[in-house]
Design a protein around this motif. Structure first.
Motif, PDB file in Angstrom:
ATOM      1  N   ASP A   1       0.823  -1.212   0.000  1.00 61.85           N
ATOM      2  CA  ASP A   1       0.000   0.000   0.000  1.00 61.85           C
ATOM      3  C   ASP A   1       0.854   1.256   0.000  1.00 61.85           C
ATOM      4  OD1 ASP A   1      -2.362  -1.347  -0.086  1.00 61.85           O
ATOM      5  OD2 ASP A   1      -2.866  -1.082   2.030  1.00 61.85           O
TER       6      ASP A   1
ATOM      7  N   GLY B   1       0.566   2.882  -3.594  1.00 62.13           N
ATOM      8  CA  GLY B   1      -0.660   3.660  -3.587  1.00 62.13           C
ATOM      9  C   GLY B   1      -0.546   5.042  -4.223  1.00 62.13           C
TER      10      GLY B   1
ATOM     11  N   ARG C   1      -5.617   3.087  -2.427  1.00 63.33           N
ATOM     12  CA  ARG C   1      -5.252   2.033  -1.485  1.00 63.33           C
ATOM     13  C   ARG C   1      -6.246   0.871  -1.527  1.00 63.33           C
ATOM     14  NH1 ARG C   1      -1.258   3.028   2.332  1.00 63.33           N
ATOM     15  NH2 ARG C   1      -0.239   5.027   2.013  1.00 63.33           N
TER      16      ARG C   1
ATOM     17  N   GLN D   1      -5.051  -2.891  -2.312  1.00 56.52           N
ATOM     18  CA  GLN D   1      -5.375  -3.978  -1.388  1.00 56.52           C
ATOM     19  C   GLN D   1      -6.110  -5.104  -2.102  1.00 56.52           C
ATOM     20  OE1 GLN D   1      -4.265  -4.166   1.911  1.00 56.52           O
ATOM     21  NE2 GLN D   1      -4.865  -6.258   1.387  1.00 56.52           N
TER      22      GLN D   1
END
Length: 330
Positions: A296, A300, A317, A321
């Motif tokens: 992340d 991200g 994010r 994930q």
């Protein structure tokens, strides 16, 4: 290396890193992920971007990290009226000598706190690009090298806050990790209140320990670079990063979510951070969890959301994930 635990020759550096971690924890309550990522950035020789609302100890954390090392430190407060020369330095004309003299800016230090970086306009933000990537500064046609240990740790408020400017994609890509901070738990906030009361009663802020020298930091980085990563895990890093470029191949509805994926710099960053995390966890080899835990923060900020994703309230994010959950782990 024996691929079990770090050799005894690393014990001194590991002891100093543990002391540095305790020094930060003494000031920063909770925020274990932040503290760990500050150390990862130091060991992986990368720049960090800390994002959170005002008052979440972003600036204090960087101050405390710098206090624990024998490094030169400067804080640059980014404001709308800042100009690039305020950061890099400028040449002034000495009338008596009849020549120009270069006056170094605050960038010529080892640890730079770029505080509230997104409150300055893009032209000023871009003044950091060459320094962050090439570790040098060019002013008036002359290139000057920055210190061997050089790290920019920037803080920013969420873009929804008034008076903020989004960072250019090229600059975001130069940050090793972007760490997002949230409010502390109630017990942690009570402990913060107790420690602040004790600090005020005992005369204010404590001085730093100067635990690590520049040479020791470079030595620790060399050891991190020697951490073993199996080829299967290297392929996993590549596959995960490539999944951000073609998310529809993994998640059907994600095809319209991303305008662009992470660059090859993200693959290198993910591997470097995983090695640094393995080192902090007293191992001389990378495990899949080291990569998963950091995906992340490393990826991200390197992907671009499409208009459709933003309209649906989908965050970068959340996409990372989902990709981590679906891409097979070796």
């Amino acid at each position: 290396m024996n691929q079990q635990t770090l050799p005894e020759t690393d014990a001194n550096l590991n002891s100093k890193l543990a002391t540095l971690r305790r020094h930060i924890q003494h000031t920063i309550v909770g925020q274990g992920s932040l503290i760990e990522r500050l150390l990862i950035g130091l060991l992986a020789d990368g720049h960090l971007l800390l994002e959170g609302l005002p008052g979440l100890a972003k600036t204090t954390a960087v101050h405390t990290l710098a206090d624990g090392m024998a490094l030169s430190f400067r804080r640059i407060q980014f404001t709308p009226d800042l100009i690039p020369g305020d950061i890099t330095g400028t040449e002034i004309f000495l009338s008596q000598a009849g020549e120009f003299k270069f006056i170094e800016g605050p960038i010529f230090n080892e640890i730079i706190l770029a505080d509230e970086i997104n409150r300055a306009p893009p032209k000023v933000q871009s003044a950091l690009l060459e320094a962050m990537q090439e570790r040098q500064v060019t002013v008036a046609g002359m290139t000057r090298t920055l210190p061997a240990v050089f790290q920019v740790i920037a803080t920013q408020n969420p873009l929804e806050q008034e008076g903020t400017y989004p960072l250019p994609e090229a600059q975001l890509d130069r940050f090793l990790m972007k760490v997002e901070l949230d409010y502390p738990q109630q017990d942690d906030e009570l402990e913060i209140l107790k420690r602040e009361t004790e600090r005020l009663q005992h005369g204010g802020r404590e001085s730093g320990l100067a635990v690590l020298s520049p040479d020791e930091i470079i030595a620790a980085r060399d050891q991190v670079n020697a951490i073993y990563m199996d080829e299967m895990l290297a392929r996993y890093c590549v596959t995960l990063v490539n999944a951000t470029r073609n998310p529809g191949a993994w998640i059907a509805e994600a095809k319209e979510w991303l305008a662009y994926g992470a660059s090859p710099r993200a693959t290198l960053a993910l591997a470097r951070c995983a090695r640094a995390l393995a080192y902090l966890r007293q191992r001389d080899f990378v495990e899949p969890a080291d990569i998963v835990d950091l995906a992340d923060d490393v990826l991200g900020h390197r992907i671009g959301l499409s208009f459709a994703a933003r309209a649906e309230g989908i965050t970068a994010r959340q996409i990372i994930q989902q990709l981590v959950d679906i891409v097979p782990i070796p």
